[in-house]
Design a protein around this motif. Structure first.
Motif, PDB file in Angstrom:
ATOM      1  N   PHE A   7     -16.449 -10.403 -16.383  1.00  0.00           N
ATOM      2  CA  PHE A   7     -15.304 -10.833 -15.598  1.00  0.00           C
ATOM      3  C   PHE A   7     -14.623  -9.597 -15.028  1.00  0.00           C
ATOM      4  O   PHE A   7     -14.476  -8.594 -15.727  1.00  0.00           O
ATOM      5  N   LEU A   8     -14.220  -9.666 -13.756  1.00  0.00           N
ATOM      6  CA  LEU A   8     -13.559  -8.541 -13.102  1.00  0.00           C
ATOM      7  C   LEU A   8     -12.289  -9.005 -12.415  1.00  0.00           C
ATOM      8  O   LEU A   8     -12.191 -10.149 -11.977  1.00  0.00           O
ATOM      9  N   TRP A   9     -11.334  -8.087 -12.291  1.00  0.00           N
ATOM     10  CA  TRP A   9     -10.119  -8.327 -11.515  1.00  0.00           C
ATOM     11  C   TRP A   9      -9.522  -6.987 -11.135  1.00  0.00           C
ATOM     12  O   TRP A   9      -9.905  -5.956 -11.661  1.00  0.00           O
ATOM     13  N   GLY A  10      -8.616  -7.015 -10.173  1.00  0.00           N
ATOM     14  CA  GLY A  10      -7.987  -5.795  -9.687  1.00  0.00           C
ATOM     15  C   GLY A  10      -8.259  -5.591  -8.210  1.00  0.00           C
ATOM     16  O   GLY A  10      -8.511  -6.547  -7.470  1.00  0.00           O
ATOM     17  N   SER A  11      -8.245  -4.349  -7.778  1.00  0.00           N
ATOM     18  CA  SER A  11      -8.474  -4.027  -6.374  1.00  0.00           C
ATOM     19  C   SER A  11      -9.904  -4.367  -5.974  1.00  0.00           C
ATOM     20  O   SER A  11     -10.843  -4.169  -6.731  1.00  0.00           O
ATOM     21  N   ASN A  12     -10.060  -4.882  -4.766  1.00  0.00           N
ATOM     22  CA  ASN A  12     -11.386  -5.205  -4.231  1.00  0.00           C
ATOM     23  C   ASN A  12     -11.573  -4.603  -2.842  1.00  0.00           C
ATOM     24  O   ASN A  12     -12.360  -5.077  -2.049  1.00  0.00           O
ATOM     25  N   GLU A  13     -10.862  -3.535  -2.534  1.00  0.00           N
ATOM     26  CA  GLU A  13     -10.933  -2.932  -1.204  1.00  0.00           C
ATOM     27  C   GLU A  13     -12.338  -2.497  -0.824  1.00  0.00           C
ATOM     28  O   GLU A  13     -12.703  -2.504   0.349  1.00  0.00           O
ATOM     29  N   PRO A  24     -10.813 -11.249  -1.277  1.00  0.00           N
ATOM     30  CA  PRO A  24      -9.454 -10.726  -1.097  1.00  0.00           C
ATOM     31  C   PRO A  24      -9.382  -9.248  -1.454  1.00  0.00           C
ATOM     32  O   PRO A  24     -10.279  -8.723  -2.110  1.00  0.00           O
ATOM     33  N   THR A  25      -8.312  -8.608  -1.062  1.00  0.00           N
ATOM     34  CA  THR A  25      -8.160  -7.193  -1.406  1.00  0.00           C
ATOM     35  C   THR A  25      -7.714  -7.020  -2.847  1.00  0.00           C
ATOM     36  O   THR A  25      -7.933  -5.988  -3.437  1.00  0.00           O
ATOM     37  N   GLU A  26      -7.106  -8.021  -3.416  1.00  0.00           N
ATOM     38  CA  GLU A  26      -6.621  -7.954  -4.795  1.00  0.00           C
ATOM     39  C   GLU A  26      -7.038  -9.231  -5.515  1.00  0.00           C
ATOM     40  O   GLU A  26      -6.738 -10.329  -5.067  1.00  0.00           O
ATOM     41  N   VAL A  27      -7.743  -9.098  -6.617  1.00  0.00           N
ATOM     42  CA  VAL A  27      -8.142 -10.234  -7.444  1.00  0.00           C
ATOM     43  C   VAL A  27      -7.176 -10.247  -8.624  1.00  0.00           C
ATOM     44  O   VAL A  27      -7.189  -9.339  -9.451  1.00  0.00           O
TER      45      VAL A  27
END
Length: 99
Positions: A7-13, A24-27
């Motif tokens: 599982f991942l989350w955070g910035s997605n730039e 999105p740019t932020e998860v």
């Protein structure tokens, strides 16, 4: 997770959450990496704009942006990969490597 799900989350730039960059740019909530759902992940390392995961069989997967070869893919130093891709097979050191 204990079952080997990632599982991942955070910035997605740069696609580091295994999603198309900036969409999105932020998860904001943990998102399961569907591309690795049939692979038991036992280790993950996350950089600012990339991530690498290792499965139980010793296969490495990388994604995100590679500024200086972080993804382990020759010729893709500046490319961004939004989906996990298996890197070259990791070789074990021979037992007599210290000789």
């Amino acid at each position: 997770s204990k079952a080997g799900n990632l599982f991942l989350w955070g910035s997605n730039e740069a696609g580091q959450c295994a999603l198309p960059p900036q969409k999105p740019t932020e998860v904001t909530t943990p998102r399961r990496v569907i591309e690795l759902c049939h692979t038991a992940i036992c280790f993950v390392a996350c950089g600012v704009v990339h991530a690498i995961a290792l499965d139980e069989a010793g296969r490495a997967y990388s994604w995100g942006k590679s500024r200086n070869g972080q993804l382990g893919r020759c010729g893709l130093e500046q490319a961004a990969l939004e989906r996990p891709r298996q890197t070259a097979k990791l070789e074990e050191e021979p037992d007599d490597a210290s000789e």
